[in-house]
Design a protein around this motif. Structure first.
Motif, short mmCIF file in Angstrom:
data_model
loop_
_atom_site.label_atom_id
_atom_site.label_comp_id
_atom_site.label_asym_id
_atom_site.label_seq_id
_atom_site.Cartn_x
_atom_site.Cartn_y
_atom_site.Cartn_z
N GLU A 1 0.82 -1.21 0.00
CA GLU A 1 0.00 0.00 0.00
C GLU A 1 0.85 1.26 0.00
O GLU A 1 0.45 2.31 -0.48
N THR A 2 2.07 1.17 0.54
CA THR A 2 2.88 2.38 0.66
C THR A 2 3.48 2.83 -0.65
O THR A 2 3.86 3.99 -0.78
N ASP A 3 3.60 1.95 -1.64
CA ASP A 3 4.23 2.37 -2.89
C ASP A 3 3.30 2.23 -4.09
O ASP A 3 3.74 2.09 -5.21
N ALA B 1 -5.56 9.04 -8.78
CA ALA B 1 -4.85 10.11 -8.06
C ALA B 1 -4.66 11.35 -8.92
O ALA B 1 -4.91 12.48 -8.47
N SER C 1 -1.78 0.51 -11.54
CA SER C 1 -0.84 1.55 -11.16
C SER C 1 0.57 1.21 -11.64
O SER C 1 1.30 2.07 -12.15
N ARG D 1 0.31 4.17 -6.14
CA ARG D 1 -0.47 5.39 -6.30
C ARG D 1 -1.86 5.01 -6.80
O ARG D 1 -2.00 4.21 -7.72
N ALA D 2 -2.88 5.58 -6.20
CA ALA D 2 -4.26 5.28 -6.61
C ALA D 2 -4.43 5.59 -8.09
O ALA D 2 -3.89 6.58 -8.60
#
Length: 924
Positions: free
Chosen positions: A372-374, A380, A562, A376-377
């Motif tokens: 989840e940390t890397d 976005a 993504s 991007r939605a």
């Protein structure tokens, strides 16, 4: 008519049946002690020196018997003898069925109520037999072994019901085509309704063998196999239970067995152990609605659909192999904190996806999803540009062309997203997109992405039948469609509540069952906050072209999309502000993810070769595009119509900096023709597939350099940054090995390409085994995908494609990839395109070249002698193989989407027929 009682017996000699499997078991049931014929592989395992390490208890339906499980019995024994886990199979014939005991009956055609064996009785019978056999070996500690149920037809619901009531014993459950609940608003399936109709019941089921014959016609059975299924049902007195079983089917809540069936349904919904649902979609009785109901009751279940199978799915396909693979994934996977062990049977699939994905090939982590940390939605950039008045998208399919700004796109997608939520669309709901590429599809897709709904994309190139199969398998809860798509949905009964793109008016809305429209939803007020999908949540189901079998649904998560956008950005410098003309449908929807201005030219996805130079030039002008993406078929026509460009259009084409072509390899001649249209562009041909849209890349200079080497096949360059490539060598039988080679060890060998990257698929939809097989490798601890594409890697690390794994020709001199020889033959001035096929048994196949007559002066039939001699000499010089024959086909069967993928299997059948004296102009 009186039917006397008869004792249980063992079957006569039957094909694929080992008499050692048969035994008679007496069990205490609800109405006394009865004798059952049981298929039990324990003696065979003992004779082979194998101690059972697990038990499978199987239950047949109506009107089959334990013969249905003969291939599973053989597979379990073979697996044990090969060193795998030894699974004992116990498969009783239900009372009065197969070779089990027959009770005395005094009434027919209308049995007395006290003579009817109800569903509850049958579960009790099953429990009695299984308990009896378990008691025999209780002292050996069998309870520490996994116990798994499997059932088919009504044996499916009964075995599931027994499993749900014995969760202290049962570790997992498997079911083949069955049903738990008959919806009140849906009719009983027609074949069953006809059998249940009054006097038809005894006539069809007992007095004649009509019901049995109709059932056996629902599978690919030869005469011997059908006769074996008939063996215990030769006479009317043998078939009493067949009619009894049909009569006990609860078709409404007034039936005596309905309360019990409802209890079973509730029990099954509480079953939280691993489950596998195997399905034959062509079943006329157990329809899709029954699978949908089962999936709702067993949300943890893995599903595998055999798209060409009917009711007797285990007779049509390798169900035993699937079952053993699934059992191995559940109970033989490496032990981790979340994976199953013998002492702690596996929990539901949803609990083990992340940890066991490499073993099962079914979890979202199976494609290397980022954390989840890397990630991007995917929305976005769209969200960040909510107030940007720059052009986001231009749709030339509209008349006049429709431009929308980033601000407008954000507001429309946000309103539609809120409207969908108000309508009842939930995160995870599937939404079938029956909308051609353009602004409407972009708006619908990104509205779904914003709320976590899953877009199902099966384009019109599959044709109505292919789309029906695809959409039915995906089982969407919703459909968003233009009028042509809604018309097809209505005609073919596709699942899903309907939403039209534009308002249809009251009459047509009722006709197409459209509840609302995107236009109306776009007026919905915005909520303060929308649900945020997790990176590993499914985002889309994209269907393959169906050019090498039934189209498969490929699952992409938000993280996968993504990662794909990141590849485009870093490899081709496609960044915010880039103008992108997307004539290749899969990439027409990526613009908002990367912030590019997307332009959709006026073209049909089913007719890519109709895109003209003027249409693509107008799209470039409208989007101020510096990048063009289209298929080779589209570029071929663009080059052919370049003479129609005016000065302004030529200038616009000269401003293009990057030209990409995907969907099929691009020959140097086409690249040269493209360069005439786009003189200042760098021309690239990335290689990929629906499962991994960008894997390798090669430019025009690279193609020229590769062509100069005289290498066999089509060079598609080297792996992109972030893509790992390996090769699985192909053996003499045409199969790819389990071992993977990389580096120097892989160079120069024919093999299947295997790839790993963050942006490859997360799995196939409702195809558990296909997913597991494609992701079975674990080299370097990465998650891999077997592409099914074959070829070789040269000393420079370049990838050369030579066809598909199923099209390998297995000659006496070894396996041959057809693509390499085809590229060699296609270089001849008289040839437009060719296909190499194998004729004869595996290992001794003859090489035959088939040429396409379209666009040439060649006549269908045998090729001219001088051309044949020339091609034979070329092939012999290049690979030392001889061509047995050179034929000219009247046409080549290709897929619609790309107009380039050749169906070599059909060509092989045609060539075999022609060489045997069949008609030349017959159907190819």
């Amino acid at each position: 008519m009186r039917f006397p009682a008869r004792p249980a017996t063992t079957p006569p000699q039957l094909p694929e049946w080992d008499p050692a499997w048969s035994r008679i078991v007496e069990a205490e049931t609800s109405d006394g002690t009865h004798a059952f014929h049981v298929l039990d592989t324990l003696p065979a395992l003992t004779a082979a020196g194998a101690e059972p390490a697990g038990t499978v208890v199987a239950l047949h339906g109506n009107p089959t018997w334990s013969y249905l499980w003969r291939r599973l019995a053989r597979a379990t024994i073979d697996a044990a003898q090969s060193g795998g886990r030894a699974w004992r199979l116990i498969a009783p014939d239900q009372l009065e069925m197969g070779f089990s005991e027959r009770l005395a009956h005094s009434s027919m055609p209308a049995p007395k109520s006290d003579e009817v064996r109800r569903i509850a009785d049958r579960i009790s019978d099953f429990d009695a037999v299984v308990s009896n056999l378990f008691a025999e070996v209780a002292a050996t500690g069998f309870a520490t072994h996994p116990i798994v149920t499997i059932g088919h037809d009504w044996g499916g619901v009964l075995s599931l019901g027994w499993a749900a009531r014995n969760t202290d014993l049962v570790s997992a459950a498997i079911s083949l085509n069955t049903a738990v609940h008959q919806p009140e608003d849906a009719p009983v399936p027609a074949p069953l309704r006809a059998t249940l109709a009054g006097p038809m019941l005894p006539a069809a089921t007992v007095l004649t063998d009509g019901f049995l014959r109709v059932t056996l016609a629902l599978g690919d059975l030869d005469a011997e196999t059908k006769d074996a299924f008939h063996a215990p049902y030769r006479k009317a007195e043998d078939r009493w239970a067949i009619g009894n079983f049909v009569a006990d089917i609860p078709v409404d809540d007034t039936h005596a067995s309905d309360p019990e069936l409802q209890r079973i349904g509730h029990d099954i919904a509480a079953f939280d152990k691993p489950a596998l649902l195997v399905w034959g979609p062509k079943d006329p009785v157990f329809l899709e609605r029954y699978l949908r109901d089962l999936r709702q009751r067993l949300p943890q279940a893995d599903v595998h659909r055999f798209e060409t199978a009917s009711h007797l799915v285990s007779e049509d396909h390798d169900v035993p192999g699937l079952v053993l693979d699934w059992l191995s994934a559940q109970f033989d996977a490496p032990t981790t904190a979340n994976t199953p062990t013998e002492a702690a049977p596996a929990k539901g699939s949803s609990e083990r996806k992340g940890a066991a994905a490499s073993a099962t090939g079914s979890g979202p982590a199976a494609a290397g999803s980022a954390s989840e940390t890397d990630v991007r939605a995917v929305t976005a950039i769209l969200d960040a540009r909510r107030d940007d008045e720059a052009i986001a998208s231009v749709d030339f399919a509209q008349n006049p062309a429709q431009q929308i700004t980033w601000r407008h796109l954000w507001h429309v997608t946000t309103s539609i997203a809120n409207g969908l939520l108000d309508l009842g669309v939930k995160p995870g709901d599937r939404v079938s997109m029956l909308v051609p590429p353009g602004n409407n599809l972009t708006a619908a897709l990104y509205a779904c992405l914003k709320i976590g709904a899953v877009a199902v994309v099966a384009d019109a190139g599959l044709g109505p039948k292919g789309m029906t199969r695809a959409i039915t398998s995906a089982d969407p809860q919703w459909i968003i469609g233009e009028l042509p798509g809604l018309t097809l949905a209505r005609a073919f009964g596709w699942p899903g509540r309907r939403i039209s793109v534009r308002p249809l008016g009251p009459v047509r809305s009722r006709m197409f069952k459209a509840e609302t429209s995107l236009t109306e939803l776009s007026r919905t007020p915005h909520r303060a906050e929308l649900p945020a999908p997790a990176p590993d949540a499914d985002a889309a189901i994209l269907f393959t072209s169906g050019s090498t079998g039934p189209a498969k649904g490929v699952r992409y998560t938000h993280a996968d999309i993504s990662a794909l956008a990141a590849v485009l950005t870093r490899t081709f410098n496609v960044t915010e502000g880039t103008g992108l003309v997307a004539g290749f449908p899969p990439f027409a929807l990526l613009g908002p993810v990367i912030g590019a201005t997307s332009v959709t030219p006026d073209m049909s996805v089913t007719k890519p070769k109709t895109l003209t130079a003027t249409e693509i030039a107008d799209a470039i002008i409208a989007g101020r595009a510096t990048m063009v993406f289209a298929s080779p078929a589209a570029y071929t026509n663009v080059a052919a119509t370049a003479g129609e460009l005016d000065e302004t259009q030529r200038e616009a084409c000269a401003g293009v900096e990057l030209v990409l072509s995907a969907g099929a390899p691009v020959p140097l001649e086409l690249m040269d023709a493209i360069a005439e249209v786009f003189p200042n562009a760098s021309i690239h041909s990335p290689y990929g597939m629906t499962e991994g849209l960008l894997l390798t890349d090669i430019d025009r200079d690279g193609v020229a350099a590769a062509d100069a080497t005289g290498g066999l096949g089509v060079c598609v360059g080297q792996p992109l940054d972030g893509v790992e490539l390996a090769l699985a060598p192909i053996d003499e039988s045409g199969e790819s090995a389990d071992e993977l080679l990389q580096g120097a060890a892989a160079q120069g060998r024919l093999g299947e390409f295997v790839v790993s990257a963050a942006h490859i698929k997360s799995g196939y939809d409702n195809l558990w085994r296909t997913t597991a097989d494609s992701a079975r490798d674990d080299l370097h601890g990465l998650n891999w995908h077997r592409t099914n594409d074959i070829g070789h890697i040269d000393e420079h690390g370049r990838v050369w494609l030579e066809g598909r794994l199923q099209h390998v020709v297995t000659t006496p001199r070894g396996p041959v990839g057809p693509g390499g020889l085809e590229a060699l033959i296609d270089a001849d001035a008289q040839v437009s395109r060719s296909s190499i096929v194998g004729i004869g048994p595996v290992g001794t196949q003859a090489l035959v070249a088939v040429l396409d007559a379209e666009g040439t002066s060649l006549s269908p039939g045998l090729a001219p002698l001088d051309l044949t001699a020339r091609l034979r000499e070329k092939v012999a010089e290049a690979v030392g193989h001889d061509l047995t024959a050179v034929l000219v086909a009247p046409e080549f069967p290709t897929d619609i989407r790309h107009n380039s993928k050749i169906d070599r299997s059909r060509l092989a059948a045609w060539a075999d027929s022609v060489l045997a004296g069949g008609p030349v102009r017959g159907s190819v």
